[in-house]
Design a protein around this motif. Sequence first.
Motif, PDB file in Angstrom:
ATOM      1  N   ARG A  20       0.837  -1.195   0.000  1.00  0.00           N
ATOM      2  CA  ARG A  20       0.000   0.000   0.000  1.00  0.00           C
ATOM      3  C   ARG A  20       0.876   1.251   0.000  1.00  0.00           C
ATOM      4  NH1 ARG A  20      -3.887  -0.463   4.953  1.00  0.00           N
ATOM      5  NH2 ARG A  20      -5.113   1.107   3.848  1.00  0.00           N
ATOM      6  N   LEU A  22       0.398   5.496   0.671  1.00  0.00           N
ATOM      7  CA  LEU A  22      -0.378   6.696   0.976  1.00  0.00           C
ATOM      8  C   LEU A  22       0.308   7.880   0.313  1.00  0.00           C
ATOM      9  CD1 LEU A  22      -1.932   7.700   4.355  1.00  0.00           C
ATOM     10  CD2 LEU A  22      -0.515   9.340   3.125  1.00  0.00           C
ATOM     11  N   HIS A  31      -5.151   7.026  -1.219  1.00  0.00           N
ATOM     12  CA  HIS A  31      -4.676   5.681  -0.893  1.00  0.00           C
ATOM     13  C   HIS A  31      -4.514   4.898  -2.196  1.00  0.00           C
ATOM     14  CE1 HIS A  31      -5.354   6.441   3.362  1.00  0.00           C
ATOM     15  NE2 HIS A  31      -6.545   6.922   3.042  1.00  0.00           N
ATOM     16  N   HIS A  33      -1.552   1.839  -4.309  1.00  0.00           N
ATOM     17  CA  HIS A  33      -0.525   0.829  -4.157  1.00  0.00           C
ATOM     18  C   HIS A  33       0.746   1.331  -4.819  1.00  0.00           C
ATOM     19  CE1 HIS A  33      -4.184  -1.572  -3.440  1.00  0.00           C
ATOM     20  NE2 HIS A  33      -3.405  -2.266  -2.626  1.00  0.00           N
ATOM     21  N   TRP A 265       7.286   3.960   6.980  1.00  0.00           N
ATOM     22  CA  TRP A 265       6.635   4.549   8.150  1.00  0.00           C
ATOM     23  C   TRP A 265       7.548   4.385   9.357  1.00  0.00           C
ATOM     24  CZ3 TRP A 265       2.750   7.620   7.174  1.00  0.00           C
ATOM     25  CH2 TRP A 265       2.023   7.429   6.003  1.00  0.00           C
ATOM     26  N   ALA A 292      -2.650   7.314   7.957  1.00  0.00           N
ATOM     27  CA  ALA A 292      -2.072   5.967   7.939  1.00  0.00           C
ATOM     28  C   ALA A 292      -2.482   5.176   9.170  1.00  0.00           C
ATOM     29  CB  ALA A 292      -0.548   6.060   7.843  1.00  0.00           C
ATOM     30  N   GLU A 295      -6.041   3.925   8.804  1.00  0.00           N
ATOM     31  CA  GLU A 295      -6.225   2.908   7.774  1.00  0.00           C
ATOM     32  C   GLU A 295      -5.375   1.662   8.000  1.00  0.00           C
ATOM     33  OE1 GLU A 295      -8.456   3.035   5.364  1.00  0.00           O
ATOM     34  OE2 GLU A 295      -9.168   4.969   6.125  1.00  0.00           O
ATOM     35  N   TYR A 297      -1.979   1.161   8.074  1.00  0.00           N
ATOM     36  CA  TYR A 297      -0.767   0.943   7.275  1.00  0.00           C
ATOM     37  C   TYR A 297       0.298   0.236   8.116  1.00  0.00           C
ATOM     38  CZ  TYR A 297      -2.168   3.639   3.172  1.00  0.00           C
ATOM     39  OH  TYR A 297      -2.804   4.068   2.035  1.00  0.00           O
ATOM     40  N   TRP A 299       4.121  -0.710   9.417  1.00  0.00           N
ATOM     41  CA  TRP A 299       5.387  -0.039   9.703  1.00  0.00           C
ATOM     42  C   TRP A 299       6.582  -0.897   9.306  1.00  0.00           C
ATOM     43  CZ3 TRP A 299       5.988   3.012  14.857  1.00  0.00           C
ATOM     44  CH2 TRP A 299       4.959   3.929  14.988  1.00  0.00           C
ATOM     45  N   ASP A 304       4.390  -0.770   4.526  1.00  0.00           N
ATOM     46  CA  ASP A 304       3.820   0.011   3.439  1.00  0.00           C
ATOM     47  C   ASP A 304       4.642   1.275   3.195  1.00  0.00           C
ATOM     48  OD1 ASP A 304       1.640  -1.750   2.928  1.00  0.00           O
ATOM     49  OD2 ASP A 304       0.635  -0.993   4.732  1.00  0.00           O
ATOM     50  N   CYS A 306       4.905   5.569   1.687  1.00  0.00           N
ATOM     51  CA  CYS A 306       4.292   6.895   1.703  1.00  0.00           C
ATOM     52  C   CYS A 306       5.007   7.774   0.689  1.00  0.00           C
ATOM     53  CB  CYS A 306       4.406   7.510   3.099  1.00  0.00           C
ATOM     54  SG  CYS A 306       3.727   9.195   3.236  1.00  0.00           S
TER      55      CYS A 306
END
Length: 311
Positions: A20, A22, A31, A33, A265, A292, A295, A297, A299, A304, A306
Amino acid sequence: MMISAVEPPEAHGVRRDEVRMLVASPSGVKHAHFNDLAQFLRPGDLVVVNNSGTMPAAVDGSLTVHFSTWLDDGSWVVELRPEGTEGHVGQRVSLPEGHLELIEPYEPGRLWRARVSVDVPSLLARFGRPIKYSYVPQQWPLADYQTVFARDSGSAEMPSAGRPFSPELVTSLVSAGVLFAPITLHTGVSSIEEGKPPLPERFHVPALTARLVSMTRAAGGRVIAVGTTVTRALESAPDGGEGWTDLVLGPSRPAKIVNGLITGWHAPGASHLQLLQAVAGRDLVDVAYEAAAREGYLWHEFGDSCLLLPA
């Protein structure tokens, strides 16, 4: 709520470029991928990547040793494990081959400068494994800790912002007119106490990369750094160069070269978070983290992604 990624995404059937992502910009949060990245970049944007490869930097001897980085005098910065292990000057630690001797604290309470009796790259090649932390319960192969850009082995831990890139995604972006250029910054261990500034790191910004950065900015393109390591290197040597950087980016030293950032993250309070704010501003980073968390996300290095686009 932020949740730690406990395994590589491939382990549960997700390609590395399918994690994913963000996307945060002044127009709001989206949001997506990671393989949607082309939708958010423009022809003429320059993506700068870290080509440092991850070392199998953990070795089990009489204690577990994390080899962080080598110094110009031939000694090594090391961390003793398990967490809480206290060393003392002159202490010897047996290794699968040879030993190391602690010379002096490098970062009090955590890291030591050590003299090693054998060639460390050879030692790591034979006996080393990737450094992992408790949120990853299983040991994974070194290949899972490499990015597609890895060329020059030297990082104690993966420059993980680049992990979601796949060869297919890079090819697609290049075909769409997005430019790529490398830097090298060898990362040390990440387990420094929260709130402490990052330690000096060895880096190289090629002259060609510096020229591409200058040309991109002059043409109105964006310089997108893949990770805090790239940001630190570019901001340390905008005209190119190599050596050690002790630059600490944050509210008192905002980014001047980088105007977009791809990142994983990081835990709130870490020095990495201040660097994100140096590029994107506190408000945009706060908005991204709040979204995040809502939703779920993931770490850390297998988590995911960003994309911060402050302009």
